[in-house]
Design an enzyme around this catalytic site. Structure first.
Site, mmCIF file in Angstrom:
data_model
loop_
_atom_site.group_PDB
_atom_site.id
_atom_site.type_symbol
_atom_site.label_atom_id
_atom_site.label_comp_id
_atom_site.label_asym_id
_atom_site.label_seq_id
_atom_site.Cartn_x
_atom_site.Cartn_y
_atom_site.Cartn_z
ATOM 1 N N GLU A 162 -7.828 -35.117 -18.534
ATOM 2 C CA GLU A 162 -7.064 -34.144 -17.767
ATOM 3 C C GLU A 162 -7.503 -32.808 -17.906
ATOM 4 O O GLU A 162 -7.735 -32.281 -19.189
ATOM 5 C CB GLU A 162 -5.702 -34.115 -18.197
ATOM 6 C CG GLU A 162 -4.732 -33.294 -17.211
ATOM 7 C CD GLU A 162 -3.047 -33.276 -17.370
ATOM 8 O OE1 GLU A 162 -2.848 -34.061 -18.350
ATOM 9 O OE2 GLU A 162 -2.336 -32.910 -16.426
ATOM 10 N N GLU B 125 -3.120 -24.177 -22.852
ATOM 11 C CA GLU B 125 -2.789 -25.713 -23.651
ATOM 12 C C GLU B 125 -4.032 -26.162 -24.171
ATOM 13 O O GLU B 125 -3.900 -27.107 -24.989
ATOM 14 C CB GLU B 125 -2.089 -26.312 -22.724
ATOM 15 C CG GLU B 125 -0.879 -25.616 -22.075
ATOM 16 C CD GLU B 125 -0.345 -26.457 -20.965
ATOM 17 O OE1 GLU B 125 0.045 -27.628 -21.329
ATOM 18 O OE2 GLU B 125 0.050 -25.915 -19.817
ATOM 19 N N HIS C 48 -2.322 -26.636 -13.247
ATOM 20 C CA HIS C 48 -3.240 -26.210 -14.088
ATOM 21 C C HIS C 48 -4.283 -25.700 -13.028
ATOM 22 O O HIS C 48 -5.058 -24.746 -13.422
ATOM 23 C CB HIS C 48 -3.907 -27.397 -14.944
ATOM 24 C CG HIS C 48 -2.897 -27.794 -16.086
ATOM 25 N ND1 HIS C 48 -2.342 -27.149 -17.044
ATOM 26 C CD2 HIS C 48 -2.556 -29.251 -16.342
ATOM 27 C CE1 HIS C 48 -1.479 -27.931 -17.947
ATOM 28 N NE2 HIS C 48 -1.526 -29.047 -17.237
ATOM 29 N N GLU D 1 4.878 -34.202 -12.088
ATOM 30 C CA GLU D 1 5.381 -33.925 -13.328
ATOM 31 C C GLU D 1 6.044 -32.740 -13.632
ATOM 32 O O GLU D 1 5.769 -31.754 -14.216
ATOM 33 C CB GLU D 1 3.837 -33.863 -14.117
ATOM 34 C CG GLU D 1 3.856 -34.012 -15.610
ATOM 35 C CD GLU D 1 2.531 -33.633 -16.252
ATOM 36 O OE1 GLU D 1 2.302 -34.078 -17.349
ATOM 37 O OE2 GLU D 1 1.729 -33.142 -15.628
HETATM 38 MN MN MN Z 1 -0.557 -33.022 -16.051
#
Ligand code: MN
Length: 288
Positions: free
Chosen positions: A153, A159, A189, A247
């Site tokens: 990912e 993060e 992101h 998500e």
């Molecule tokens: Mn994700």
């Protein structure tokens, strides 16, 4: 073309450890095709419970997929060989467990750990990159045996530090050079790191195996300012037929709220099932 639409169970949960069984009926009723669960929990639940979960999902026509953010003590990109090897062993066990229920993919920080900061003072990430590549080369062998795809990912800088852009992920998967290592992009992101969201999707091309979808503040798709039309055009242009997994994280509290950095209720008074229902309809109309 129709794309499966999934949701990560943690929308409703406040700890990562959870009984996934009730979520199967719940997501079916709400109109999803897929439920994403936590890969480490799949390992820990043991074979009997795992097979029961798989059967329940099959009976209701729900596809299962798995996500994970490896913890620091299982970091497969660690410069400390003992930690790296422990992480590799752990990931191998996870791949076998997921493979045993015909789980097709494990997505997330399968290449490093999460949430992560670089080793203090690090200016060149090459040594960490090389450790990660070394681990992944070993993991894809097990992934191939078990027919489970490992999706790295691409995560924002606050993060993770290894793969912040799609360009870095493409370089990574090309270096691994195995169909069992692919890319997971996440609109949340990408909104932070990419010059162009559509461009990043096109760049991922055939390497894109799953897309995490959510608004800029991680609310469910359809209630913010994410450029969904641009995302749809990007997906269409590469003939993407993988799953779209939302998500959302909107409630503070617990382990999940802490790890995700949710410090306020993003949808006060909202009924989460109703929001999921609205969002799956939106995604079915605009993206799937
Ligand atoms: Mn994700």
């Amino acid at each position: 073309m129709s794309r499966d639409i999934g949701i990560y169970y943690a929308f409703w949960a406040d700890s990562w450890e959870a009984d996934f069984m009730p979520y199967i009926d719940r997501v079916k009723k709400l109109g999803f095709d897929q439920l994403e669960v936590h890969a480490a929990v799949i390992l820990r639940m043991g074979d009997t419970k795992r097979q029961k979960l798989k059967k329940a999902a099959d009976d209701r026509g729900i596809e299962l997929s798995c996500g994970i953010g490896l913890t620091a003590d299982m970091d497969v990109s660690s410069l400390d060989e003992a930690i790296r090897l422990r992480g590799v062993d752990f990931m191998k066990d996870i791949i076998r467990a997921v493979g045993s229920i015909d789980g097709k993919m494990i997505s997330g920080t399968v290449h490093s750990y999460w949430p992560a900061v670089p080793p203090k003072g690090m200016i060149d990430k090459t040594p960490v990159w090389e450790q990660s590549i070394k681990s992944m080369r070993e993991l894809v062998k097990v992934a191939e045996e078990c027919e489970v795809i490992l999706n790295v990912e691409v995560i924002n800088r606050f993060e993770q530090f290894l793969l912040n852009t799609c360009e870095e992920a493409v370089k990574y998967v090309k270096e691994i050079d195995s169909p069992w290592c692919r890319i997971l992009l996440d609109t949340f992101h990408m909104n932070i790191e990419e010059d162009s969201i559509g461009g990043a999707i096109k760049l991922a091309g055939p390497y894109l195996s799953e897309l995490h979808i959510g608004e800029t503040n991680r609310k469910p798709p359809g209630c913010g300012r994410m450029p969904w039309d641009e995302i749809k055009r990007g997906l269409d242009s590469i003939g993407f037929d993988g799953p779209l997994v939302m998500e959302p994280f909107v409630r503070p509290g617990g382990e999940v709220g802490w790890d995700i950095a949710v410090w306020r209720d993003l949808m006060p008074g909202a009924d989460l099932d109703e929001e999921a229902l609205k969002s799956v309809k939106f995604v079915r109309e605009t993206l799937a």
